[in-house]
Design a protein around this motif. Structure first.
Motif, PDB file in Angstrom:
ATOM      1  N   GLN A 106       0.827  -1.198   0.000  1.00  8.33           N
ATOM      2  CA  GLN A 106       0.000   0.000   0.000  1.00  8.33           C
ATOM      3  C   GLN A 106       0.866   1.256   0.000  1.00  8.33           C
ATOM      4  OE1 GLN A 106      -2.500   0.678   3.464  1.00  8.33           O
ATOM      5  NE2 GLN A 106      -4.053   1.639   2.174  1.00  8.33           N
ATOM      6  N   ARG A 107       1.913   1.279   0.808  1.00  5.16           N
ATOM      7  CA  ARG A 107       2.802   2.445   0.847  1.00  5.16           C
ATOM      8  C   ARG A 107       3.478   2.674  -0.502  1.00  5.16           C
ATOM      9  NH1 ARG A 107       4.533   0.007   5.652  1.00  5.16           N
ATOM     10  NH2 ARG A 107       6.540  -0.525   4.668  1.00  5.16           N
ATOM     11  N   VAL A 108       3.935   1.581  -1.129  1.00  8.61           N
ATOM     12  CA  VAL A 108       4.612   1.699  -2.427  1.00  8.61           C
ATOM     13  C   VAL A 108       3.652   2.238  -3.478  1.00  8.61           C
ATOM     14  CG1 VAL A 108       5.577   0.350  -4.337  1.00  8.61           C
ATOM     15  CG2 VAL A 108       6.395  -0.032  -2.004  1.00  8.61           C
ATOM     16  N   VAL A 109       2.445   1.688  -3.519  1.00 13.63           N
ATOM     17  CA  VAL A 109       1.470   2.126  -4.523  1.00 13.63           C
ATOM     18  C   VAL A 109       1.118   3.594  -4.323  1.00 13.63           C
ATOM     19  CG1 VAL A 109      -0.875   1.797  -5.376  1.00 13.63           C
ATOM     20  CG2 VAL A 109       0.580  -0.178  -4.935  1.00 13.63           C
ATOM     21  N   GLN A 110       0.950   4.008  -3.084  1.00 10.84           N
ATOM     22  CA  GLN A 110       0.645   5.411  -2.820  1.00 10.84           C
ATOM     23  C   GLN A 110       1.802   6.315  -3.237  1.00 10.84           C
ATOM     24  OE1 GLN A 110      -0.415   5.379   1.328  1.00 10.84           O
ATOM     25  NE2 GLN A 110      -2.525   4.778   0.911  1.00 10.84           N
ATOM     26  N   LEU A 136     -11.147  10.322 -14.605  1.00 10.47           N
ATOM     27  CA  LEU A 136     -11.081   9.967 -13.192  1.00 10.47           C
ATOM     28  C   LEU A 136     -10.456  11.118 -12.417  1.00 10.47           C
ATOM     29  CD1 LEU A 136      -9.639   6.317 -13.306  1.00 10.47           C
ATOM     30  CD2 LEU A 136     -11.992   6.955 -12.741  1.00 10.47           C
ATOM     31  N   THR A 137     -10.843  11.253 -11.164  1.00 10.24           N
ATOM     32  CA  THR A 137     -10.149  12.192 -10.294  1.00 10.24           C
ATOM     33  C   THR A 137      -8.861  11.536  -9.818  1.00 10.24           C
ATOM     34  OG1 THR A 137     -11.173  11.357  -8.272  1.00 10.24           O
ATOM     35  CG2 THR A 137     -12.355  13.122  -9.472  1.00 10.24           C
ATOM     36  N   VAL A 138      -7.953  12.320  -9.272  1.00  9.71           N
ATOM     37  CA  VAL A 138      -6.714  11.768  -8.736  1.00  9.71           C
ATOM     38  C   VAL A 138      -7.021  10.727  -7.662  1.00  9.71           C
ATOM     39  CG1 VAL A 138      -4.616  12.311  -7.432  1.00  9.71           C
ATOM     40  CG2 VAL A 138      -5.349  13.821  -9.280  1.00  9.71           C
ATOM     41  N   GLY A 139      -7.947  11.057  -6.758  1.00  4.92           N
ATOM     42  CA  GLY A 139      -8.304  10.133  -5.689  1.00  4.92           C
ATOM     43  C   GLY A 139      -8.891   8.833  -6.206  1.00  4.92           C
ATOM     44  N   ALA A 140      -9.775   8.931  -7.201  1.00  5.05           N
ATOM     45  CA  ALA A 140     -10.390   7.729  -7.768  1.00  5.05           C
ATOM     46  C   ALA A 140      -9.350   6.856  -8.465  1.00  5.05           C
ATOM     47  CB  ALA A 140     -11.495   8.109  -8.743  1.00  5.05           C
ATOM     48  N   ALA A 141      -8.445   7.487  -9.203  1.00  4.08           N
ATOM     49  CA  ALA A 141      -7.399   6.729  -9.891  1.00  4.08           C
ATOM     50  C   ALA A 141      -6.543   5.975  -8.886  1.00  4.08           C
ATOM     51  CB  ALA A 141      -6.544   7.671 -10.739  1.00  4.08           C
ATOM     52  N   GLN A 142      -6.196   6.644  -7.787  1.00  2.00           N
ATOM     53  CA  GLN A 142      -5.381   6.001  -6.749  1.00  2.00           C
ATOM     54  C   GLN A 142      -6.135   4.819  -6.124  1.00  2.00           C
ATOM     55  OE1 GLN A 142      -2.231   7.063  -5.977  1.00  2.00           O
ATOM     56  NE2 GLN A 142      -1.881   5.519  -4.425  1.00  2.00           N
ATOM     57  N   HIS A 161      -8.535   2.966  -7.466  1.00  2.00           N
ATOM     58  CA  HIS A 161      -8.635   1.864  -8.430  1.00  2.00           C
ATOM     59  C   HIS A 161      -7.295   1.156  -8.598  1.00  2.00           C
ATOM     60  CE1 HIS A 161     -12.753   2.580  -9.415  1.00  2.00           C
ATOM     61  NE2 HIS A 161     -12.529   3.786  -9.898  1.00  2.00           N
ATOM     62  N   LEU A 162      -6.227   1.929  -8.592  1.00  2.00           N
ATOM     63  CA  LEU A 162      -4.885   1.351  -8.705  1.00  2.00           C
ATOM     64  C   LEU A 162      -4.621   0.407  -7.535  1.00  2.00           C
ATOM     65  CD1 LEU A 162      -2.094   1.389 -10.145  1.00  2.00           C
ATOM     66  CD2 LEU A 162      -1.513   3.326  -8.690  1.00  2.00           C
ATOM     67  N   GLU A 163      -4.881   0.874  -6.335  1.00  2.00           N
ATOM     68  CA  GLU A 163      -4.669   0.050  -5.142  1.00  2.00           C
ATOM     69  C   GLU A 163      -5.571  -1.185  -5.167  1.00  2.00           C
ATOM     70  OE1 GLU A 163      -4.681   2.046  -1.360  1.00  2.00           O
ATOM     71  OE2 GLU A 163      -3.744   3.827  -2.225  1.00  2.00           O
ATOM     72  N   ALA A 164      -6.830  -1.001  -5.554  1.00  2.00           N
ATOM     73  CA  ALA A 164      -7.774  -2.125  -5.575  1.00  2.00           C
ATOM     74  C   ALA A 164      -7.355  -3.173  -6.577  1.00  2.00           C
ATOM     75  CB  ALA A 164      -9.181  -1.617  -5.897  1.00  2.00           C
ATOM     76  N   THR A 165      -6.868  -2.750  -7.753  1.00  2.00           N
ATOM     77  CA  THR A 165      -6.457  -3.698  -8.777  1.00  2.00           C
ATOM     78  C   THR A 165      -5.263  -4.514  -8.328  1.00  2.00           C
ATOM     79  OG1 THR A 165      -7.286  -2.237 -10.518  1.00  2.00           O
ATOM     80  CG2 THR A 165      -5.727  -3.927 -11.185  1.00  2.00           C
ATOM     81  N   LEU A 166      -4.252  -3.847  -7.781  1.00  2.00           N
ATOM     82  CA  LEU A 166      -3.061  -4.561  -7.319  1.00  2.00           C
ATOM     83  C   LEU A 166      -3.378  -5.463  -6.127  1.00  2.00           C
ATOM     84  CD1 LEU A 166      -0.494  -1.724  -7.806  1.00  2.00           C
ATOM     85  CD2 LEU A 166      -0.368  -3.982  -8.850  1.00  2.00           C
ATOM     86  N   THR A 167      -4.211  -4.964  -5.237  1.00  2.43           N
ATOM     87  CA  THR A 167      -4.578  -5.759  -4.069  1.00  2.43           C
ATOM     88  C   THR A 167      -5.332  -7.024  -4.491  1.00  2.43           C
ATOM     89  OG1 THR A 167      -4.668  -3.815  -2.646  1.00  2.43           O
ATOM     90  CG2 THR A 167      -5.882  -5.742  -1.910  1.00  2.43           C
ATOM     91  N   SER A 168      -6.296  -6.873  -5.384  1.00  2.00           N
ATOM     92  CA  SER A 168      -7.081  -8.047  -5.800  1.00  2.00           C
ATOM     93  C   SER A 168      -6.228  -9.038  -6.589  1.00  2.00           C
ATOM     94  CB  SER A 168      -8.293  -7.610  -6.645  1.00  2.00           C
ATOM     95  OG  SER A 168      -7.878  -6.996  -7.835  1.00  2.00           O
ATOM     96  N   THR A 169      -5.194  -8.546  -7.250  1.00  2.00           N
ATOM     97  CA  THR A 169      -4.296  -9.426  -7.995  1.00  2.00           C
ATOM     98  C   THR A 169      -3.365 -10.199  -7.062  1.00  2.00           C
ATOM     99  OG1 THR A 169      -4.316  -7.959  -9.922  1.00  2.00           O
ATOM    100  CG2 THR A 169      -2.477  -9.506  -9.745  1.00  2.00           C
ATOM    101  N   LEU A 170      -2.902  -9.531  -6.019  1.00  2.00           N
ATOM    102  CA  LEU A 170      -1.856 -10.125  -5.175  1.00  2.00           C
ATOM    103  C   LEU A 170      -2.344 -10.753  -3.873  1.00  2.00           C
ATOM    104  CD1 LEU A 170       1.174  -7.662  -5.371  1.00  2.00           C
ATOM    105  CD2 LEU A 170       1.154 -10.077  -5.958  1.00  2.00           C
ATOM    106  N   VAL A 228       0.641   4.464 -15.720  1.00  2.00           N
ATOM    107  CA  VAL A 228       0.521   5.254 -16.953  1.00  2.00           C
ATOM    108  C   VAL A 228      -0.951   5.456 -17.309  1.00  2.00           C
ATOM    109  CG1 VAL A 228       1.005   5.288 -19.436  1.00  2.00           C
ATOM    110  CG2 VAL A 228       2.783   4.573 -17.829  1.00  2.00           C
ATOM    111  N   GLY A 229      -1.737   4.387 -17.237  1.00  2.00           N
ATOM    112  CA  GLY A 229      -3.159   4.489 -17.548  1.00  2.00           C
ATOM    113  C   GLY A 229      -3.904   5.392 -16.580  1.00  2.00           C
ATOM    114  N   ALA A 230      -3.534   5.316 -15.300  1.00  2.00           N
ATOM    115  CA  ALA A 230      -4.171   6.176 -14.303  1.00  2.00           C
ATOM    116  C   ALA A 230      -3.897   7.641 -14.610  1.00  2.00           C
ATOM    117  CB  ALA A 230      -3.667   5.818 -12.906  1.00  2.00           C
ATOM    118  N   ALA A 231      -2.647   7.940 -14.943  1.00  2.88           N
ATOM    119  CA  ALA A 231      -2.280   9.326 -15.263  1.00  2.88           C
ATOM    120  C   ALA A 231      -3.051   9.833 -16.470  1.00  2.88           C
ATOM    121  CB  ALA A 231      -0.783   9.422 -15.521  1.00  2.88           C
TER     122      ALA A 231
END
Length: 196
Positions: free
Chosen positions: A94-98, A176-182, A184-193, A165-168
């Motif tokens: 979570q810290r790395v993704v943020q 997407l807003t910055v908050g929403a992109a963040q 979704h990014l965290e949710a995608t990586l979390t659900s994958t790992l 890159v896609g989030a940006a």
């Protein structure tokens, strides 16, 4: 993708913190999304004339090299600050993704530009060491039972890069807003790992 210059200080202009000024930040954002962009296109994205951009950077090669060096330094320091080796693997992830989420607008520079031509060997070595620390985080999570063992650490690095890159791009285009992109990014990586 059409070039869209961000207003200085806007939520999509967080790269000013990384690059130090709005012109370099805007050029970096555009180059991350259009790696073959000309100096004219980069100047237009930055909201300045081509002549002004050439006064700042004597050539396109010099501009690309400076932006790549700065992006690589920011990548290294962001991951180091996130301390992926500390705490539980899910917390570290979570810290790395943020931390990397704040660099999302320029991560494409590191994936699409020939870094060997633009970044000195010592910084390339630090970048490689930083990538290895992210692989080690995935392995640590797999060994602890927190992360799925079937997900290759190399795939996680690839996925992280291109999701950023896609989030940006989604933020830049107003999808997407910055908050929403963040989120979704965290949710995608979390659900994958993360093991359920």
């Amino acid at each position: 993708m059409p070039a869209t210059a961000s207003r200085p200080g806007s939520v999509t202009d967080s790269t000013v913190v990384v690059f130090g000024d709005p012109v370099a930040a805007a050029a970096a954002r555009h180059l991350a999304l259009a790696p073959a962009a000309s100096m004219q296109e980069l100047a237009q994205a930055a909201g300045v004339s081509r002549a002004t951009l050439f006064r700042r950077f004597p050539s396109r090669a010099a501009l690309v090299a400076e932006l790549c060096r700065t992006a690589a330094e920011a990548f290294v320091s962001s991951v180091q600050d996130a301390a992926p080796e500390e705490g539980s693997p899910p917390e570290a992830l979570q810290r790395v993704v943020q931390a990397l989420g704040r660099l999302s607008a320029v991560v494409g520079l590191l994936g699409l530009q020939p870094l060997q031509e633009n970044v000195e060997a010592a910084l390339l070595a630090r970048t490689a060491t930083t990538e290895e620390s992210l692989r080690q985080l995935v392995r640590r999570g797999q060994e602890s039972g927190d992360f799925r063992v079937e997900v290759d650490p190399e795939w996680v690095l690839t996925m992280l890069t291109w999701l950023l890159v896609g989030a940006a791009d989604s933020v830049r285009l107003g999808r997407l807003t910055v908050g929403a992109a963040q989120r979704h990014l965290e949710a995608t990586l979390t659900s994958t790992l993360i093991r359920s």
